[in-house]
Design a protein around this motif. Structure first.
Motif, PDB file in Angstrom:
ATOM      1  N   ASP A  74       1.123  -1.344  -0.073  1.00 34.50           N
ATOM      2  CA  ASP A  74      -0.113  -0.056   0.005  1.00 34.50           C
ATOM      3  C   ASP A  74       0.962   1.149  -0.167  1.00 34.50           C
ATOM      4  O   ASP A  74       0.762   2.559  -0.597  1.00 34.50           O
ATOM      5  CB  ASP A  74      -1.091   0.185   1.423  1.00 34.50           C
ATOM      6  CG  ASP A  74      -2.275  -1.444   1.209  1.00 34.50           C
ATOM      7  OD1 ASP A  74      -2.364  -1.675  -0.389  1.00 34.50           O
ATOM      8  OD2 ASP A  74      -2.370  -1.040   2.079  1.00 34.50           O
ATOM      9  N   THR A  75       2.084   1.368   0.535  1.00 36.45           N
ATOM     10  CA  THR A  75       2.461   2.505   0.917  1.00 36.45           C
ATOM     11  C   THR A  75       3.644   2.858  -0.589  1.00 36.45           C
ATOM     12  O   THR A  75       3.568   4.530  -1.192  1.00 36.45           O
ATOM     13  CB  THR A  75       3.811   1.949   2.016  1.00 36.45           C
ATOM     14  OG1 THR A  75       3.606   2.167   3.032  1.00 36.45           O
ATOM     15  CG2 THR A  75       4.959   3.260   1.999  1.00 36.45           C
ATOM     16  N   LEU A  76       3.851   1.381  -1.221  1.00 36.62           N
ATOM     17  CA  LEU A  76       4.719   1.869  -2.208  1.00 36.62           C
ATOM     18  C   LEU A  76       4.052   2.044  -3.316  1.00 36.62           C
ATOM     19  O   LEU A  76       4.095   2.797  -4.350  1.00 36.62           O
ATOM     20  CB  LEU A  76       5.428   0.320  -2.810  1.00 36.62           C
ATOM     21  CG  LEU A  76       6.140  -0.657  -1.754  1.00 36.62           C
ATOM     22  CD1 LEU A  76       6.558  -1.557  -2.242  1.00 36.62           C
ATOM     23  CD2 LEU A  76       7.501   0.598  -2.037  1.00 36.62           C
ATOM     24  N   ILE A 102      14.137  -3.160  -2.495  1.00 41.20           N
ATOM     25  CA  ILE A 102      14.743  -1.843  -2.776  1.00 41.20           C
ATOM     26  C   ILE A 102      14.139  -1.198  -4.481  1.00 41.20           C
ATOM     27  O   ILE A 102      13.731  -0.390  -4.795  1.00 41.20           O
ATOM     28  CB  ILE A 102      16.260  -2.608  -2.853  1.00 41.20           C
ATOM     29  CG1 ILE A 102      16.656  -2.091  -1.663  1.00 41.20           C
ATOM     30  CG2 ILE A 102      16.781  -0.804  -3.676  1.00 41.20           C
ATOM     31  CD1 ILE A 102      18.224  -2.753  -1.508  1.00 41.20           C
ATOM     32  N   ARG A 103      14.134  -2.314  -5.038  1.00 44.46           N
ATOM     33  CA  ARG A 103      14.023  -2.720  -6.529  1.00 44.46           C
ATOM     34  C   ARG A 103      12.776  -2.014  -6.747  1.00 44.46           C
ATOM     35  O   ARG A 103      12.530  -1.423  -7.160  1.00 44.46           O
ATOM     36  CB  ARG A 103      14.217  -4.025  -7.688  1.00 44.46           C
ATOM     37  CG  ARG A 103      16.260  -3.956  -8.079  1.00 44.46           C
ATOM     38  CD  ARG A 103      15.974  -5.306  -8.969  1.00 44.46           C
ATOM     39  NE  ARG A 103      15.608  -6.552  -7.977  1.00 44.46           N
ATOM     40  CZ  ARG A 103      16.208  -7.119  -7.659  1.00 44.46           C
ATOM     41  NH1 ARG A 103      17.760  -7.405  -7.665  1.00 44.46           N
ATOM     42  NH2 ARG A 103      15.748  -8.608  -7.207  1.00 44.46           N
ATOM     43  N   THR A 104      11.548  -2.771  -6.143  1.00 47.44           N
ATOM     44  CA  THR A 104      10.233  -2.954  -6.021  1.00 47.44           C
ATOM     45  C   THR A 104      10.003  -0.770  -5.533  1.00 47.44           C
ATOM     46  O   THR A 104       9.644  -0.337  -6.819  1.00 47.44           O
ATOM     47  CB  THR A 104       9.376  -2.877  -4.954  1.00 47.44           C
ATOM     48  OG1 THR A 104       9.710  -4.612  -5.180  1.00 47.44           O
ATOM     49  CG2 THR A 104       7.643  -3.242  -5.257  1.00 47.44           C
ATOM     50  N   VAL A 110      10.896   5.787  -5.538  1.00 49.12           N
ATOM     51  CA  VAL A 110      11.261   6.320  -4.655  1.00 49.12           C
ATOM     52  C   VAL A 110      12.695   7.097  -5.259  1.00 49.12           C
ATOM     53  O   VAL A 110      13.372   6.378  -6.141  1.00 49.12           O
ATOM     54  CB  VAL A 110      12.018   4.581  -3.910  1.00 49.12           C
ATOM     55  CG1 VAL A 110      12.454   5.592  -2.680  1.00 49.12           C
ATOM     56  CG2 VAL A 110       9.838   4.721  -2.802  1.00 49.12           C
ATOM     57  N   ALA A 111      12.984   7.917  -4.698  1.00 48.98           N
ATOM     58  CA  ALA A 111      14.160   8.778  -5.444  1.00 48.98           C
ATOM     59  C   ALA A 111      15.568   8.309  -4.365  1.00 48.98           C
ATOM     60  O   ALA A 111      16.532   8.286  -5.364  1.00 48.98           O
ATOM     61  CB  ALA A 111      14.136  10.545  -5.672  1.00 48.98           C
ATOM     62  N   ALA A 112      15.514   8.041  -2.967  1.00 45.62           N
ATOM     63  CA  ALA A 112      16.216   7.677  -2.923  1.00 45.62           C
ATOM     64  C   ALA A 112      15.800   6.362  -1.915  1.00 45.62           C
ATOM     65  O   ALA A 112      15.108   6.837  -0.875  1.00 45.62           O
ATOM     66  CB  ALA A 112      17.532   8.199  -1.859  1.00 45.62           C
ATOM     67  N   TYR A 113      16.197   5.903  -1.547  1.00 41.64           N
ATOM     68  CA  TYR A 113      16.381   4.561  -0.475  1.00 41.64           C
ATOM     69  C   TYR A 113      17.584   4.172   0.338  1.00 41.64           C
ATOM     70  O   TYR A 113      18.510   3.939   0.126  1.00 41.64           O
ATOM     71  CB  TYR A 113      16.240   2.889  -1.486  1.00 41.64           C
ATOM     72  CG  TYR A 113      15.319   2.090  -0.534  1.00 41.64           C
ATOM     73  CD1 TYR A 113      14.081   1.731  -0.417  1.00 41.64           C
ATOM     74  CD2 TYR A 113      16.753   0.899   0.434  1.00 41.64           C
ATOM     75  CE1 TYR A 113      13.639   0.431   0.548  1.00 41.64           C
ATOM     76  CE2 TYR A 113      16.057  -0.151   1.205  1.00 41.64           C
ATOM     77  CZ  TYR A 113      14.471  -0.141   1.385  1.00 41.64           C
ATOM     78  OH  TYR A 113      13.469  -1.433   1.583  1.00 41.64           O
TER      79      TYR A 113
END
Length: 207
Positions: A74-76, A102-104, A110-113
């Motif tokens: 949901d967040t992604l 991370i890939r997902t 997401v610009a930075a993980y």
């Protein structure tokens, strides 16, 4: 605004402003302390499940920070929608270093993980890089869309010229001139007018 943050800071201007979404347990308080130590101002906080795109639009934040133990679907999905409709990058702080996660997250926009704790001294450079990377990626996507639009327009124009040449028994340059005149009169792109000609011709059964 966001692209000149470092210059503004040196000139005594506005500090870097962030919106914080707490999607974890227990890390938000320490993250707020780290941000404060880095001179970063949290202008808004939103809860998980909130409409992220709407919250971003209402806030004056330069960056969106998501504090998450393990980012869920949901967040992604929320990030994906927000990235499509926002000019602010999303940076995710988490303890989850799983490569697939991370890939997902990166595919979602997401610009930075960022995995693990980050010292206050690294916060501003990290966010600045995320802002610049987001701007570059957004520019690249816009250039790609424009290139695709130009290609589609050329294809519509070629089809429309063929129809006009056939139905009016005129040469190609005359057909192109008619399309240009129509585009100027209607204040539309040449490709839009050409598409209208093709679609109308198809509807009338003469294409």
């Amino acid at each position: 605004m966001a692209w000149n943050l470092r210059e503004q800071k040196h000139q005594g201007g506005l500090m870097l402003k962030v919106m914080l979404l707490n999607d974890g347990e227990g890390r938000a308080a320490s993250l707020r302390q780290t941000l404060a130590a880095a001179g970063v101002h949290v202008v808004a906080e939103v809860a998980p499940g909130a409409d992220l795109a709407a919250s971003i639009a209402q806030s004056a934040a330069d960056v969106v920070l998501i504090d998450s133990d393990a980012p869920g679907r949901d967040t992604l999905e929320n990030v994906c929608v927000a990235s499509e409709h926002s000019d602010r990058p999303v940076v995710m702080f988490t303890d989850n270093g799983n490569r697939e996660t991370i890939r997902t997250a990166l595919r979602a926009g997401v610009a930075a993980y960022v995995v693990g704790d980050v010292p206050a001294a690294r916060i501003e450079p990290l966010l600045t890089v995320a802002i610049e990377r987001f701007a570059m990626e957004k520019s690249r996507r816009e250039e790609l869309r424009e290139a695709q639009l130009r290609l589609a327009d050329r294809q519509w124009v070629e089809k429309a010229k063929g129809i006009l040449m056939k139905t009016r028994s005129i040469p190609e340059d005359e057909a192109h001139r008619l399309l240009r005149e129509r585009a100027m009169q209607s204040q539309k792109r040449l490709g839009e007018v050409a598409r209208e000609v093709v679609e109308m011709s198809q509807w009338l059964g003469s294409a």
